[in-house]
Design an enzyme around this catalytic site. Structure first.
Site, PDB file in Angstrom:
ATOM      1  N   ASP A  97       0.773  -1.503  -0.168  1.00  0.00           N
ATOM      2  CA  ASP A  97      -0.026  -0.159   0.278  1.00  0.00           C
ATOM      3  C   ASP A  97       1.240   1.227   0.105  1.00  0.00           C
ATOM      4  OD1 ASP A  97      -1.911   2.383   0.647  1.00  0.00           O
ATOM      5  OD2 ASP A  97      -3.174   0.386   1.519  1.00  0.00           O
ATOM      6  N   HIS A  99      -0.383   4.885  -0.498  1.00  0.00           N
ATOM      7  CA  HIS A  99      -1.006   5.443   0.740  1.00  0.00           C
ATOM      8  C   HIS A  99      -0.373   5.847   1.612  1.00  0.00           C
ATOM      9  CE1 HIS A  99      -3.798   4.139  -1.906  1.00  0.00           C
ATOM     10  NE2 HIS A  99      -4.614   4.692  -2.356  1.00  0.00           N
ATOM     11  N   SER A 150      -4.956  -4.851   0.553  1.00  0.00           N
ATOM     12  CA  SER A 150      -3.484  -4.890   1.925  1.00  0.00           C
ATOM     13  C   SER A 150      -3.854  -4.824   3.089  1.00  0.00           C
ATOM     14  CB  SER A 150      -2.689  -3.550   1.849  1.00  0.00           C
ATOM     15  OG  SER A 150      -3.711  -2.400   2.173  1.00  0.00           O
TER      16      SER A 150
HETATM   17 CO1  B1M Z   1      -5.641   5.170  -4.480  1.00  0.00          CO
HETATM   18  N1  B1M Z   1      -7.451   4.421  -3.934  1.00  0.00           N
HETATM   19  N2  B1M Z   1      -4.782   3.823  -5.410  1.00  0.00           N
HETATM   20  N3  B1M Z   1      -3.792   6.635  -5.048  1.00  0.00           N
HETATM   21  N4  B1M Z   1      -6.728   6.866  -3.227  1.00  0.00           N
HETATM   22  C1  B1M Z   1      -7.890   4.854  -2.768  1.00  0.00           C
HETATM   23  C2  B1M Z   1      -7.817   4.194  -1.747  1.00  0.00           C
HETATM   24  C3  B1M Z   1      -9.375   3.992  -3.292  1.00  0.00           C
HETATM   25  C4  B1M Z   1     -10.995   4.184  -2.290  1.00  0.00           C
HETATM   26  C5  B1M Z   1     -10.031   5.049  -4.244  1.00  0.00           C
HETATM   27  C6  B1M Z   1     -11.529   4.881  -5.277  1.00  0.00           C
HETATM   28  O1  B1M Z   1     -11.480   3.740  -5.999  1.00  0.00           O
HETATM   29  N5  B1M Z   1     -11.970   4.533  -4.728  1.00  0.00           N
HETATM   30  C7  B1M Z   1      -9.082   2.761  -4.112  1.00  0.00           C
HETATM   31  C8  B1M Z   1      -9.026   2.115  -3.334  1.00  0.00           C
HETATM   32  C9  B1M Z   1     -10.595   0.844  -3.269  1.00  0.00           C
HETATM   33  C10 B1M Z   1     -10.459  -0.354  -2.511  1.00  0.00           C
HETATM   34  O2  B1M Z   1      -9.589  -1.196  -1.852  1.00  0.00           O
HETATM   35  N6  B1M Z   1     -11.841  -0.158  -1.895  1.00  0.00           N
HETATM   36  C11 B1M Z   1      -7.885   3.260  -4.499  1.00  0.00           C
HETATM   37  C12 B1M Z   1      -7.161   2.348  -4.900  1.00  0.00           C
HETATM   38  C13 B1M Z   1      -7.347   1.421  -6.000  1.00  0.00           C
HETATM   39  C14 B1M Z   1      -6.012   2.547  -5.780  1.00  0.00           C
HETATM   40  C15 B1M Z   1      -5.208   1.468  -7.040  1.00  0.00           C
HETATM   41  C16 B1M Z   1      -4.988   0.255  -6.661  1.00  0.00           C
HETATM   42  C17 B1M Z   1      -5.141   2.073  -8.105  1.00  0.00           C
HETATM   43  C18 B1M Z   1      -4.902   1.771  -9.566  1.00  0.00           C
HETATM   44  O3  B1M Z   1      -3.337   2.470  -9.399  1.00  0.00           O
HETATM   45  N7  B1M Z   1      -4.820   0.768 -10.546  1.00  0.00           N
HETATM   46  C19 B1M Z   1      -3.320   2.644  -6.359  1.00  0.00           C
HETATM   47  C20 B1M Z   1      -2.943   1.746  -5.714  1.00  0.00           C
HETATM   48  C21 B1M Z   1      -1.495   2.121  -4.950  1.00  0.00           C
HETATM   49  C22 B1M Z   1      -0.952   1.078  -3.549  1.00  0.00           C
HETATM   50  O4  B1M Z   1      -1.075   1.227  -2.755  1.00  0.00           O
HETATM   51  N8  B1M Z   1      -0.004   0.145  -4.263  1.00  0.00           N
HETATM   52  C23 B1M Z   1      -3.524   3.826  -5.374  1.00  0.00           C
HETATM   53  C24 B1M Z   1      -3.381   5.148  -5.416  1.00  0.00           C
HETATM   54  C25 B1M Z   1      -3.253   6.136  -5.520  1.00  0.00           C
HETATM   55  C26 B1M Z   1      -2.273   7.429  -5.618  1.00  0.00           C
HETATM   56  C27 B1M Z   1      -0.803   7.215  -5.862  1.00  0.00           C
HETATM   57  C28 B1M Z   1      -2.747   7.892  -6.913  1.00  0.00           C
HETATM   58  C29 B1M Z   1      -2.833   8.075  -4.916  1.00  0.00           C
HETATM   59  C30 B1M Z   1      -2.107   8.009  -3.317  1.00  0.00           C
HETATM   60  C31 B1M Z   1      -1.527   9.406  -2.942  1.00  0.00           C
HETATM   61  C32 B1M Z   1      -0.568   9.057  -1.773  1.00  0.00           C
HETATM   62  O5  B1M Z   1      -0.823   8.631  -0.274  1.00  0.00           O
HETATM   63  N9  B1M Z   1       0.637   9.732  -1.892  1.00  0.00           N
HETATM   64  C33 B1M Z   1      -4.273   7.581  -4.420  1.00  0.00           C
HETATM   65  C34 B1M Z   1      -4.799   8.522  -3.301  1.00  0.00           C
HETATM   66  C35 B1M Z   1      -4.655  10.088  -2.853  1.00  0.00           C
HETATM   67  C36 B1M Z   1      -6.755   8.253  -3.377  1.00  0.00           C
HETATM   68  C37 B1M Z   1      -7.546   8.703  -2.530  1.00  0.00           C
HETATM   69  C38 B1M Z   1      -7.877   9.764  -3.966  1.00  0.00           C
HETATM   70  C39 B1M Z   1      -7.781   9.387  -1.602  1.00  0.00           C
HETATM   71  C40 B1M Z   1      -6.475   8.770  -0.170  1.00  0.00           C
HETATM   72  C41 B1M Z   1      -6.143  10.102   0.504  1.00  0.00           C
HETATM   73  O6  B1M Z   1      -5.080  10.390   1.220  1.00  0.00           O
HETATM   74  N10 B1M Z   1      -7.322  10.471   1.353  1.00  0.00           N
HETATM   75  C42 B1M Z   1      -8.884   7.239  -2.425  1.00  0.00           C
HETATM   76  C43 B1M Z   1      -9.878   7.843  -2.643  1.00  0.00           C
HETATM   77  C44 B1M Z   1     -10.316   8.551  -0.873  1.00  0.00           C
HETATM   78  O7  B1M Z   1     -10.626   7.416  -0.301  1.00  0.00           O
HETATM   79  N11 B1M Z   1     -11.280   9.007  -1.515  1.00  0.00           N
HETATM   80  C45 B1M Z   1      -7.983   6.500  -2.831  1.00  0.00           C
HETATM   81  C46 B1M Z   1      -7.564  11.094   2.434  1.00  0.00           C
HETATM   82  C47 B1M Z   1      -6.632  10.557   3.567  1.00  0.00           C
HETATM   83  C48 B1M Z   1      -6.367  11.997   4.699  1.00  0.00           C
HETATM   84  O8  B1M Z   1      -7.922  10.209   4.241  1.00  0.00           O
HETATM   85  O9  B1M Z   1      -5.733   8.160   4.111  1.00  0.00           O
HETATM   86  O10 B1M Z   1      -8.405   7.363   4.962  1.00  0.00           O
HETATM   87  P1  B1M Z   1      -7.631   8.243   4.730  1.00  0.00           P
HETATM   88  O11 B1M Z   1      -6.809   8.841   6.240  1.00  0.00           O
HETATM   89  C49 B1M Z   1      -7.682   8.913   6.983  1.00  0.00           C
HETATM   90  C50 B1M Z   1      -8.554   8.162   8.163  1.00  0.00           C
HETATM   91  O12 B1M Z   1      -9.088   6.661   7.145  1.00  0.00           O
HETATM   92  C51 B1M Z   1      -7.680   7.548   9.510  1.00  0.00           C
HETATM   93  O13 B1M Z   1      -7.215   9.241   9.657  1.00  0.00           O
HETATM   94  C52 B1M Z   1      -6.754   9.724   8.633  1.00  0.00           C
HETATM   95  C53 B1M Z   1      -7.507  10.879   8.524  1.00  0.00           C
HETATM   96  O14 B1M Z   1      -8.805  11.338   8.937  1.00  0.00           O
HETATM   97  N12 B1M Z   1      -6.425   6.270   9.080  1.00  0.00           N
HETATM   98  C54 B1M Z   1      -5.904   6.253  10.439  1.00  0.00           C
HETATM   99  C55 B1M Z   1      -5.553   6.426   8.353  1.00  0.00           C
HETATM  100  N13 B1M Z   1      -4.357   5.960   8.277  1.00  0.00           N
HETATM  101  C56 B1M Z   1      -4.873   5.515   9.369  1.00  0.00           C
HETATM  102  C57 B1M Z   1      -3.868   5.036  11.695  1.00  0.00           C
HETATM  103  C58 B1M Z   1      -4.607   4.647  12.347  1.00  0.00           C
HETATM  104  C59 B1M Z   1      -5.934   5.329  12.817  1.00  0.00           C
HETATM  105  C60 B1M Z   1      -6.629   6.088  11.462  1.00  0.00           C
HETATM  106  O15 B1M Z   1      -4.268   3.883  13.473  1.00  0.00           O
HETATM  107  C61 B1M Z   1      -2.935   3.465  13.196  1.00  0.00           C
END
Ligand code: B1M
Length: 214
Positions: A97, A99, A150
Site C-alpha cells: 500500500d 497511500h 492490503s
Molecule cells: Co488510491 N485508492 N489507489 N491512490 N486513493 C483509494 C484508497 C480508493 C478508495 C479510490 C477508489 O477506488 N474510490 C481505492 C481503494 C479501493 C479499495 O481497495 N477499497 C484506491 C485504489 C484502487 C488505488 C490503486 C489500486 C489505483 C490503481 O493503481 N489502479 C492504487 C494503489 C497503489 C498502492 O497503494 N499499491 C492507488 C494509488 C493512489 C495514488 C498513488 C494515486 C494516491 C495516493 C497518494 C499518496 O497517498 N501519497 C491515491 C489516492 C490519493 C487515493 C484517494 C483518492 C485518497 C486517499 C487519501 O489520501 N485520503 C482514495 C479515495 C478516497 O479515499 N476518497 C484512494 C485522505 C486521507 C486523509 O484519508 O487516508 O482515509 P485516509 O486517512 C484518514 C483515515 O482513514 C484515518 O485517519 C486519516 C485522517 O482522518 N487513518 C487512520 C488512516 N490511517 C490510519 C491509521 C490509524 C488510525 C486512523 O491508526 C494506526
C-alpha cells in the site's frame, strides 16, 4: 505577549506566526512545559473541530505544519528541560500500500499530542514493523491501510509481533478508510481509530493516559 496567541496562530495555520510566538515565549522565559501544553491544547482543539467537521483536511494539515514549526523551535529546549514524550509510536502504511496522506496526518496529530514518532513510511514489510517493536523502544505499533487488498497484511504484522512475544509490551493500532472496529477485533489489534484525532485518543487510552470510554 499572551501565550494563548500561539493557539490562535495554530488555528489560523500561520506557520511564521506560530514559530515567532514560540520563540518570543522562550525569550520571555515562559516555562517550556507551559509552551508545549499550550501547543498540545491548540492541536487538540483543532482535532476536535476536525472530528465535528467544522474544519477539513487542508486546514488540519496547515495547522499541523504550524505546530511542527513551533515544535522545531521548542525541541532543543524540551530535551534540555528533561520533558519526556508521552509515548513512542512506530507508524507505517502496510506492505502493498502506497497511500500515505492519512498516515502522515495521524503521525502529525501524534506529534502534536507529544508522542515521539518513528515513521516507517509506506509499503512497510512485516519484518520492519517487528524490528521496530524489538529495537526502537516503541509503546505502540500503528498500521495504516487504504486498500481492501492490503488490509490482510495488517493481520500478518500482528501475528508476527505475537509470535515474537512482543505483544506483551507493545500495543497495536490499526486504521485507514476500509478498516473497521470489527476488522480490528478480528485480527487481534488492541485499538482502532476512524480518524487522526480519534487515533490520538485511542493511543492515550491504550497507554492508560486516558480513561476508557467503553
Ligand atoms: Co488510491 N485508492 N489507489 N491512490 N486513493 C483509494 C484508497 C480508493 C478508495 C479510490 C477508489 O477506488 N474510490 C481505492 C481503494 C479501493 C479499495 O481497495 N477499497 C484506491 C485504489 C484502487 C488505488 C490503486 C489500486 C489505483 C490503481 O493503481 N489502479 C492504487 C494503489 C497503489 C498502492 O497503494 N499499491 C492507488 C494509488 C493512489 C495514488 C498513488 C494515486 C494516491 C495516493 C497518494 C499518496 O497517498 N501519497 C491515491 C489516492 C490519493 C487515493 C484517494 C483518492 C485518497 C486517499 C487519501 O489520501 N485520503 C482514495 C479515495 C478516497 O479515499 N476518497 C484512494 C485522505 C486521507 C486523509 O484519508 O487516508 O482515509 P485516509 O486517512 C484518514 C483515515 O482513514 C484515518 O485517519 C486519516 C485522517 O482522518 N487513518 C487512520 C488512516 N490511517 C490510519 C491509521 C490509524 C488510525 C486512523 O491508526 C494506526
Amino acid at each position: 505577549m499572551n501565550i494563548l496567541d500561539i493557539k490562535k496562530a495554530l488555528n489560523a495555520g500561520d506557520i511564521t506566526e506560530a514559530a515567532k510566538l514560540t520563540q518570543a515565549a522562550l525569550d520571555g522565559s515562559v516555562d517550556v512545559k507551559k509552551i508545549l501544553d499550550t501547543l498540545i491544547e491548540g492541536m487538540d482543539e483543532i482535532g476536535q473541530k476536525f472530528k465535528k467537521n467544522e474544519i477539513f483536511i487542508p486546514e488540519v494539515m496547515i495547522s499541523a505544519k504550524a505546530m511542527h514549526a513551533a515544535l522545531k523551535i521548542l525541541e532543543p529546549h524540551l530535551s534540555k528541560s528533561g520533558i519526556k514524550p508521552v509515548g513512542k509510536v512506530g507508524i507505517g502504511t502496510v506492505k502493498g500500500d502506497l497511500h500515505d496522506i492519512g498516515k502522515n496526518l495521524v503521525a502529525m496529530m501524534f506529534r502534536g499530542a507529544g508522542f515521539e514518532i518513528v515513521d516507517l513510511g509506506i509499503d512497510v514489510p512485516i519484518e520492519k514493523f517487528i524490528d521496530t517493536a524489538k529495537h526502537k523502544d516503541v509503546n505502540i505499533i500503528a498500521i495504516s491501510s487504504l486498500l481492501t487488498t492490503s488490509m490482510g497484511a495488517m493481520k500478518d504484522v500482528i501475528g508476527g509481533l505475537r509470535k515474537q512475544g512482543l505483544l506483551r509490551r507493545v500495543k497495536t493500532m490499526v486504521g485507514g478508510a476500509p478498516v473497521t472496529q470489527d476488522f480490528a477485533t478480528l485480527i487481534g489489534a488492541d485499538g482502532y481509530a476512524e480518524d487522526a484525532s480519534s487515533a490520538v485518543d485511542k493511543a492515550r487510552e491504550l497507554l492508560g493516559l486516558l480513561k476508557s470510554k467503553k
